[in-house]
Design an enzyme around this catalytic site. Structure first.
Site, mmCIF file in Angstrom:
data_model
loop_
_atom_site.group_PDB
_atom_site.id
_atom_site.type_symbol
_atom_site.label_atom_id
_atom_site.label_comp_id
_atom_site.label_asym_id
_atom_site.label_seq_id
_atom_site.Cartn_x
_atom_site.Cartn_y
_atom_site.Cartn_z
ATOM 1 N N LYS A 36 -71.396 -123.219 -85.769
ATOM 2 C CA LYS A 36 -69.810 -122.410 -85.315
ATOM 3 C C LYS A 36 -70.161 -121.349 -84.463
ATOM 4 O O LYS A 36 -69.804 -121.356 -82.800
ATOM 5 C CB LYS A 36 -69.213 -121.472 -86.664
ATOM 6 C CG LYS A 36 -68.216 -120.634 -85.822
ATOM 7 C CD LYS A 36 -67.914 -119.920 -86.648
ATOM 8 C CE LYS A 36 -68.494 -118.947 -87.526
ATOM 9 N NZ LYS A 36 -68.134 -117.341 -87.432
ATOM 10 N N THR A 37 -71.399 -120.335 -84.548
ATOM 11 C CA THR A 37 -71.380 -119.309 -83.625
ATOM 12 C C THR A 37 -72.370 -120.010 -82.199
ATOM 13 O O THR A 37 -72.369 -119.689 -80.936
ATOM 14 C CB THR A 37 -72.574 -118.623 -84.441
ATOM 15 O OG1 THR A 37 -71.876 -117.429 -85.783
ATOM 16 C CG2 THR A 37 -73.150 -117.514 -83.090
ATOM 17 N N ASP A 78 -62.978 -116.267 -82.963
ATOM 18 C CA ASP A 78 -63.602 -116.490 -83.870
ATOM 19 C C ASP A 78 -63.219 -115.858 -85.238
ATOM 20 O O ASP A 78 -62.670 -115.006 -84.880
ATOM 21 C CB ASP A 78 -64.878 -115.686 -82.985
ATOM 22 C CG ASP A 78 -66.282 -116.212 -83.963
ATOM 23 O OD1 ASP A 78 -66.329 -117.558 -85.154
ATOM 24 O OD2 ASP A 78 -67.028 -115.412 -84.699
ATOM 25 N N GLU A 79 -63.474 -116.643 -85.979
ATOM 26 C CA GLU A 79 -62.833 -116.429 -87.599
ATOM 27 C C GLU A 79 -61.062 -116.572 -87.553
ATOM 28 O O GLU A 79 -60.844 -115.452 -87.631
ATOM 29 C CB GLU A 79 -63.297 -115.097 -88.087
ATOM 30 C CG GLU A 79 -65.127 -115.131 -88.165
ATOM 31 C CD GLU A 79 -65.797 -116.016 -89.400
ATOM 32 O OE1 GLU A 79 -64.918 -117.069 -89.874
ATOM 33 O OE2 GLU A 79 -66.868 -115.510 -89.479
ATOM 34 N N GLN A 93 -62.471 -121.357 -95.176
ATOM 35 C CA GLN A 93 -62.908 -120.150 -95.960
ATOM 36 C C GLN A 93 -61.757 -119.170 -96.014
ATOM 37 O O GLN A 93 -61.953 -117.443 -94.900
ATOM 38 C CB GLN A 93 -64.183 -120.310 -95.074
ATOM 39 C CG GLN A 93 -65.295 -120.881 -95.347
ATOM 40 C CD GLN A 93 -66.353 -120.809 -95.189
ATOM 41 O OE1 GLN A 93 -67.234 -119.589 -94.764
ATOM 42 N NE2 GLN A 93 -66.714 -121.488 -93.371
ATOM 43 N N ARG A 107 -72.698 -120.554 -99.941
ATOM 44 C CA ARG A 107 -73.829 -119.732 -99.433
ATOM 45 C C ARG A 107 -75.298 -120.224 -99.515
ATOM 46 O O ARG A 107 -76.073 -119.994 -99.056
ATOM 47 C CB ARG A 107 -74.067 -118.603 -100.584
ATOM 48 C CG ARG A 107 -72.505 -117.897 -100.018
ATOM 49 C CD ARG A 107 -72.575 -117.956 -98.331
ATOM 50 N NE ARG A 107 -71.078 -118.907 -98.027
ATOM 51 C CZ ARG A 107 -71.000 -119.356 -96.924
ATOM 52 N NH1 ARG A 107 -71.267 -118.037 -95.904
ATOM 53 N NH2 ARG A 107 -69.795 -120.011 -96.319
#
Length: 683
Positions: free
Chosen positions: A34-35, A213-214, A244, A590
């Protein structure tokens, strides 16, 4: 240069980066780059000649903003180019207000107050209610665009009427002193833009390319602000993962990402489904779990690595056995060359760290409690220990001063200082001064009302001292009954965790006395002092944290404990099973190489040892066989603020099951109506 920038991207990432005009939703699964996609898109837009000053990228943390800025500029040949604005929502709001707050008739030399300042202001306005509760409610109002007048009209309940009144006085105080709080950094820019369409157009023309973002973590106010920033164009690119979305309790609304395509015309949707983090086995079971959610846009994480190790599921009798198994596994991993920094233990409820910390302390393994305090350092536990110390040692002035006004009984700092001085002068403990003084003598020191309160308080302490001599278990039962210690946390935003910690502590005390019937409360306190004094905080140690704190992190080896109904998922008033399942999905993903899940048959719960059922998530993720528990927990509880299409804003005052739905009794400004939950939405 633009071709060089695209070289390291997969097909979906490349499509997202090269999309220029129009709304775009990038559904980015866990570990899908994503980043990398966001930063590459910033660099790509600049590389094809778009003015960097017309690009605005909004994040949620300064750390994320700094990392993205660095990564984006490192891709460009000319690093001296004026960088695009890449910052948090609140930093953008601050910059905007510096130039435009005069439109609200205010000066731009305003001061930003932090959460402690906010609580102090609230405390000066109203001493009866807990500042943390009022602060949280005011924040909720602001982020839902509710004014003090609207808040007053929404309820007839005394406590919320009180809060609405405090809210009005608080806002007046901020205005008079030219102060802004954290929420104002978003609310005031929105109000300015909404009431000044020409300015909204001007700002929108300035920032022609906006990225967020997010996006799954945005709230209603952030969505409304983005609408204003896009008033003259539709070039909004949002990146997020509906699977998420785990901050509903903090005001985030999943509907922002679920409804994005309806809210912004001709939206292009690109799914990033290739996961570069976890093994195929971990992804397979994470996908199986999240597929049980109905409120989702739908995507399937695909692995780019090997199948990997099978997920392990540990079954234990109790938390002590669970801890022993995990410690044994960790010792084996470390002996075989694993770095402790690559190992993490996750839990849904913070109180579960207590048995882990005790086990790690005894085994000598270094650990780092991420995003939280060690169990015995938490304020509510320190308060309980202080109570027990006073009950066993009347001369402990330090502990007595800590508990004299907890829970609140109207004893302020001035009164405590007077008692402290008297204690020094008379060379007696505060306990003995209160005990040995007549009501008249004590009134001379602290005033009549406080003297009466202190005498009643001491009588309660002395009653418990007598009970303790007869029965340690009876003492533990009567303690809560006497002081209503847990009640002070009921309405706090983090109250559930604090009460769970208290229950865990009480359970630990009971266990200690069951195992050591001949020992006294003093022995237990000495044992605790030794444990809490061991400082095993080791940066290279194993990480322990709540699942919320783990979001955005990754570890080679993950252990998830407390996989029982009631612990994970949480069940009860206000819990949302779909958000709990999203937390499960976050926890699973994770893990890079190995994942271990653990459940017990018995654990301390609500201060008692309780028999527990294993979590439905073990079945839903295909890890064990069993019938699925499809009960949907209540997403509404008394006190919730809701919105109805016709009746407007109201407050839930009753919740009942009605078939597959919930029937809510809602107070709309004094008029109560029974309405099915599917016809309202939570604010």
């Amino acid at each position: 240069m633009s071709e060089t920038i695209l070289k390291t991207l997969n097909e979906s990432q490349s499509k997202a980066v090269q999309h220029i005009d129009g709304a775009m939703l990038i559904l980015a699964g866990a570990g899908s780059g994503k980043t990398k996609t966001i930063t590459t898109r910033v660099a790509y837009l600049i590389s094809i000649g778009i003015d960097p000053s017309s690009i605005l990228t909004l994040t949620f943390t300064n750390k994320a903003a700094r990392e993205m800025q660095s990564r984006a500029t490192s891709m460009l040949d000319n690093n001296t180019i004026y960088p695009p604005l890449l910052c948090t929502f609140h930093k953008f709001g601050l910059l905007f207000l510096k130039f435009n707050i005069s439109l609200l008739g205010r000066k731009n030399n305003f001061v930003i107050i932090d959460s402690d300042d906010k609580k102090k202001i609230i405390k000066n306005i109203e001493k009866e209610l807990t500042p943390a509760l009022v602060s949280s409610e005011i924040s909720r109002y602001k982020n839902s665009l509710i004014t003090p007048v609207m808040a007053k009209n929404a309820t007839e309940q005394k406590i919320y009427k009180q809060i609405a009144d405090i809210y009005e006085k608080y806002e007046n105080y901020l205005l008079e002193n030219n102060l802004v709080d954290f929420d104002d950094l978003l609310l005031l820019p929105y109000r300015i833009l909404e009431s000044n369409p020409e300015l909204a157009t001007k700002i929108s023309d300035k920032y022609r390319y906006i990225m967020v973002d997010e996006y799954q973590d945005t709230n209603e106010l952030q969505y409304k602000l983005l609408q204003q920033l896009c008033s003259s164009h539709n070039n909004l690119c949002v990146v997020g993962d509906d699977d998420q979305s785990i901050y509903g309790w903090r005001g985030a609304t999943i509907k922002n990402i679920l409804n994005f395509s309806e809210q912004f015309e001709n939206t292009k949707v690109i799914k990033l489904e290739e996961n570069y983090r976890s093994t195929d086995t971990i992804l397979k079971h994470a996908n199986m779990l999240i597929e049980h959610n109905r409120d989702r846009l739908g995507k399937l994480l695909k692995g780019t690595r090997s199948k990997g190790e099978d997920i392990k599921v540990y079954e234990s009798h109790d938390e002590s056995e669970e801890t022993r198994k995990i410690i044994s596994d960790i010792k084996s991993l470390v002996n075989n060359g694993a770095n402790p920094k690559d190992i993490a233990i996750l839990f849904r409820v913070n109180a579960l760290s207590r048995s882990l910390e005790e086990g790690f302390n005894k085994s000598g393994i270094g650990y780092n409690l991420v995003g939280g305090m060690k169990f015995y350092e938490r304020a509510e536990i320190k308060d309980l220990i202080a109570y027990f110390r006073v009950i066993t040692n009347a001369n402990d002035n330090f502990s007595f001063k800590r508990i004299i006004n907890k829970p609140k009984r109207g004893i302020g700092k001035t009164t405590i200082d007077k008692l402290d001085m008297e204690s020094i002068e008379q060379r007696k403990s505060i306990y003995n001064i209160i005990n040995e003084s007549t009501p008249a003598q004590l009134s001379e020191i602290v005033g009549q009302k406080n003297a009466r309160t202190l005498k009643v308080f001491l009588a309660s302490v002395m009653d418990l001292q007598d009970v303790l001599k007869e029965s340690k278990m009876r003492f533990l039962d009567l303690f809560e009954e006497t002081f209503d210690f847990k009640e002070q946390y009921l309405k706090l935003p983090d109250g559930y965790d604090k009460i769970a910690n208290i229950d865990e502590f009480n359970g630990y005390v009971r266990d200690f006395f069951i195992a050591n019937g001949h020992l006294k409360l003093e022995d237990f306190l000495a044992n605790v002092a030794l444990e809490s004094d061991q400082d095993n905080l080791d940066i290279d140690g194993v990480s322990m944290m709540s699942i919320h704190a783990s979001k955005g992190l990754e570890y080679k080896h993950i252990f998830i404990i407390g996989m029982e109904e009631g612990f994970f998922p949480l069940i009860g008033d206000g819990s949302d099973i779909e958000e709990e399942r999203r937390l499960g999905y976050v926890a699973f993903t994770r893990a890079k190489d190995e994942l271990t899940l653990s459940f017990v048959h018995s654990r301390f719960y609500k201060g008692r040892r309780a028999d527990l059922q294993k979590s439905r998530f073990l079945t839903e993720s295909g890890l064990i066989e069993g019938s699925l528990n499809i009960q949907k927990s209540s997403a509404y509880k008394n006190g919730d603020l809701i919105k109805h299409k016709i009746f407007g804003m109201g407050r839930v005052v009753g919740v009942q099951k009605a078939g597959k739905e919930l029937k809510l009794t809602i107070n709309f400004g004094g008029s109560k109506r029974d309405i099915l939950s599917s016809f309202v939405e939570k604010i």
